[in-house]
Design a protein around this motif. Structure first.
Motif, PDB file in Angstrom:
ATOM      1  N   ALA A  89      18.379 -47.255   5.233  1.00 19.48           N
ATOM      2  CA  ALA A  89      18.112 -48.478   6.005  1.00 19.48           C
ATOM      3  C   ALA A  89      19.116 -49.541   5.566  1.00 19.48           C
ATOM      4  O   ALA A  89      18.767 -50.529   4.925  1.00 19.48           O
ATOM      5  CB  ALA A  89      16.677 -48.942   5.793  1.00 19.48           C
ATOM      6  N   THR A  90      20.367 -49.326   5.932  1.00 14.40           N
ATOM      7  CA  THR A  90      21.444 -50.190   5.444  1.00 14.40           C
ATOM      8  C   THR A  90      21.684 -51.417   6.313  1.00 14.40           C
ATOM      9  O   THR A  90      22.381 -52.333   5.911  1.00 14.40           O
ATOM     10  CB  THR A  90      22.755 -49.387   5.332  1.00 14.40           C
ATOM     11  N   ASN A  91      21.120 -51.424   7.513  1.00 13.77           N
ATOM     12  CA  ASN A  91      21.335 -52.547   8.427  1.00 13.77           C
ATOM     13  C   ASN A  91      20.040 -53.261   8.780  1.00 13.77           C
ATOM     14  O   ASN A  91      19.873 -53.745   9.895  1.00 13.77           O
ATOM     15  CB  ASN A  91      22.034 -52.057   9.707  1.00 13.77           C
ATOM     16  N   GLY A  92      19.112 -53.284   7.839  1.00  9.94           N
ATOM     17  CA  GLY A  92      17.856 -53.990   8.064  1.00  9.94           C
ATOM     18  C   GLY A  92      16.889 -53.279   8.995  1.00  9.94           C
ATOM     19  O   GLY A  92      15.989 -53.897   9.556  1.00  9.94           O
ATOM     20  N   GLU A  93      17.053 -51.958   9.164  1.00  8.48           N
ATOM     21  CA  GLU A  93      16.141 -51.213  10.027  1.00  8.48           C
ATOM     22  C   GLU A  93      14.716 -51.264   9.477  1.00  8.48           C
ATOM     23  O   GLU A  93      14.506 -51.384   8.280  1.00  8.48           O
ATOM     24  CB  GLU A  93      16.567 -49.736  10.131  1.00  8.48           C
ATOM     25  N   ASP A  94      13.757 -51.137  10.369  1.00  6.87           N
ATOM     26  CA  ASP A  94      12.368 -50.961   9.962  1.00  6.87           C
ATOM     27  C   ASP A  94      12.226 -49.534   9.444  1.00  6.87           C
ATOM     28  O   ASP A  94      12.955 -48.629   9.874  1.00  6.87           O
ATOM     29  CB  ASP A  94      11.428 -51.162  11.151  1.00  6.87           C
ATOM     30  N   ILE A  95      11.290 -49.332   8.537  1.00  7.09           N
ATOM     31  CA  ILE A  95      11.042 -47.981   8.049  1.00  7.09           C
ATOM     32  C   ILE A  95       9.558 -47.670   8.174  1.00  7.09           C
ATOM     33  O   ILE A  95       8.720 -48.571   8.211  1.00  7.09           O
ATOM     34  CB  ILE A  95      11.497 -47.784   6.585  1.00  7.09           C
ATOM     35  N   ARG A  96       9.281 -46.382   8.236  1.00 13.00           N
ATOM     36  CA  ARG A  96       7.887 -45.936   8.238  1.00 13.00           C
ATOM     37  C   ARG A  96       7.841 -44.492   7.758  1.00 13.00           C
ATOM     38  O   ARG A  96       8.862 -43.799   7.694  1.00 13.00           O
ATOM     39  CB  ARG A  96       7.255 -46.087   9.619  1.00 13.00           C
ATOM     40  N   VAL A  97       6.637 -44.050   7.422  1.00 10.27           N
ATOM     41  CA  VAL A  97       6.391 -42.665   7.038  1.00 10.27           C
ATOM     42  C   VAL A  97       5.628 -42.010   8.185  1.00 10.27           C
ATOM     43  O   VAL A  97       4.581 -42.511   8.609  1.00 10.27           O
ATOM     44  CB  VAL A  97       5.581 -42.574   5.722  1.00 10.27           C
ATOM     45  N   ASP A  98       6.176 -40.913   8.694  1.00  5.61           N
ATOM     46  CA  ASP A  98       5.548 -40.149   9.766  1.00  5.61           C
ATOM     47  C   ASP A  98       5.175 -38.769   9.241  1.00  5.61           C
ATOM     48  O   ASP A  98       5.710 -38.309   8.229  1.00  5.61           O
ATOM     49  CB  ASP A  98       6.496 -39.968  10.953  1.00  5.61           C
ATOM     50  N   VAL A  99       4.286 -38.110   9.971  1.00  9.86           N
ATOM     51  CA  VAL A  99       3.908 -36.731   9.668  1.00  9.86           C
ATOM     52  C   VAL A  99       4.008 -35.935  10.965  1.00  9.86           C
ATOM     53  O   VAL A  99       3.596 -36.417  12.021  1.00  9.86           O
ATOM     54  CB  VAL A  99       2.467 -36.650   9.113  1.00  9.86           C
ATOM     55  N   ILE A 100       4.561 -34.738  10.868  1.00  6.82           N
ATOM     56  CA  ILE A 100       4.543 -33.820  12.002  1.00  6.82           C
ATOM     57  C   ILE A 100       3.798 -32.571  11.556  1.00  6.82           C
ATOM     58  O   ILE A 100       4.146 -31.957  10.540  1.00  6.82           O
ATOM     59  CB  ILE A 100       5.960 -33.476  12.494  1.00  6.82           C
ATOM     60  N   LEU A 101       2.759 -32.235  12.310  1.00  5.25           N
ATOM     61  CA  LEU A 101       1.920 -31.079  12.013  1.00  5.25           C
ATOM     62  C   LEU A 101       2.218 -29.981  13.025  1.00  5.25           C
ATOM     63  O   LEU A 101       2.218 -30.225  14.235  1.00  5.25           O
ATOM     64  CB  LEU A 101       0.440 -31.468  12.089  1.00  5.25           C
ATOM     65  N   LEU A 102       2.451 -28.757  12.514  1.00  2.00           N
ATOM     66  CA  LEU A 102       2.821 -27.629  13.369  1.00  2.00           C
ATOM     67  C   LEU A 102       1.936 -26.425  13.099  1.00  2.00           C
ATOM     68  O   LEU A 102       1.619 -26.127  11.939  1.00  2.00           O
ATOM     69  CB  LEU A 102       4.273 -27.221  13.105  1.00  2.00           C
ATOM     70  N   ALA A 103       1.563 -25.729  14.174  1.00  2.00           N
ATOM     71  CA  ALA A 103       0.854 -24.453  14.068  1.00  2.00           C
ATOM     72  C   ALA A 103       1.226 -23.626  15.291  1.00  2.00           C
ATOM     73  O   ALA A 103       1.473 -24.176  16.369  1.00  2.00           O
ATOM     74  CB  ALA A 103      -0.660 -24.665  14.010  1.00  2.00           C
ATOM     75  N   PRO A 104       1.271 -22.302  15.141  1.00  2.00           N
ATOM     76  CA  PRO A 104       1.610 -21.449  16.280  1.00  2.00           C
ATOM     77  C   PRO A 104       0.660 -21.699  17.457  1.00  2.00           C
ATOM     78  O   PRO A 104      -0.548 -21.832  17.277  1.00  2.00           O
ATOM     79  CB  PRO A 104       1.417 -20.025  15.736  1.00  2.00           C
ATOM     80  N   GLY A 105       1.234 -21.808  18.634  1.00  2.34           N
ATOM     81  CA  GLY A 105       0.425 -21.985  19.842  1.00  2.34           C
ATOM     82  C   GLY A 105      -0.086 -23.390  20.068  1.00  2.34           C
ATOM     83  O   GLY A 105      -0.780 -23.640  21.049  1.00  2.34           O
ATOM     84  N   ALA A 106       0.223 -24.301  19.163  1.00  2.00           N
ATOM     85  CA  ALA A 106      -0.242 -25.682  19.302  1.00  2.00           C
ATOM     86  C   ALA A 106       0.972 -26.587  19.495  1.00  2.00           C
ATOM     87  O   ALA A 106       2.032 -26.338  18.924  1.00  2.00           O
ATOM     88  CB  ALA A 106      -1.026 -26.123  18.065  1.00  2.00           C
ATOM     89  N   ARG A 107       0.789 -27.621  20.287  1.00  2.00           N
ATOM     90  CA  ARG A 107       1.852 -28.600  20.465  1.00  2.00           C
ATOM     91  C   ARG A 107       2.063 -29.363  19.160  1.00  2.00           C
ATOM     92  O   ARG A 107       1.101 -29.647  18.452  1.00  2.00           O
ATOM     93  CB  ARG A 107       1.355 -29.582  21.523  1.00  2.00           C
TER      94      ARG A 107
END
Length: 117
Positions: A89-107
């Protein structure tokens, strides 16, 4: 030992899928598997003026996804993100923590701003 290797391969595959999915949503992947003394961040992604430090969890079934992430794991990712913030974040960008959950057959399930610490 074999179970650990199988889990590691599934985790890497999940991280690749999550990266592809984020790119389809307009994100640029800045980095993968970034280690810090506080822990590891699976993906660092940018879209516009936002940097997301992304934890990816892959499970064998969609039902297991509800238990894939907990506050302790999120706190570790948030601590790693804090260490990495000056690098990405070198130009003052906002930051956040995200989560991506994956399982076969699920979006893929993308939890935005998963850590509010």
């Amino acid at each position: 030992m074999r179970d650990r290797r199988v889990a590691e391969a599934a985790g890497r595959r999940g991280e690749r899928l999550a990266g592809w999915w984020l790119r389809l949503k307009g994100w640029q992947i800045l980095d993968r598997r970034v280690r810090t003394p506080a822990g590891e961040v699976d993906l660092v992604a940018k879209r516009g003026d936002l940097i997301a430090f992304v934890e990816v969890k892959t499970r064998a079934t969609a039902a297991e996804l509800d238990f894939a992430i907990d506050e302790r794991r999120l706190a570790r990712v948030a601590a790693a993100a804090e260490i990495l913030m000056p690098r990405y974040a070198t130009n003052g960008e906002d930051i956040r923590v995200d989560v991506i959950l994956l399982a076969p057959g699920a979006r893929p399930r993308h939890i935005e701003n998963a850590w509010i610490g």
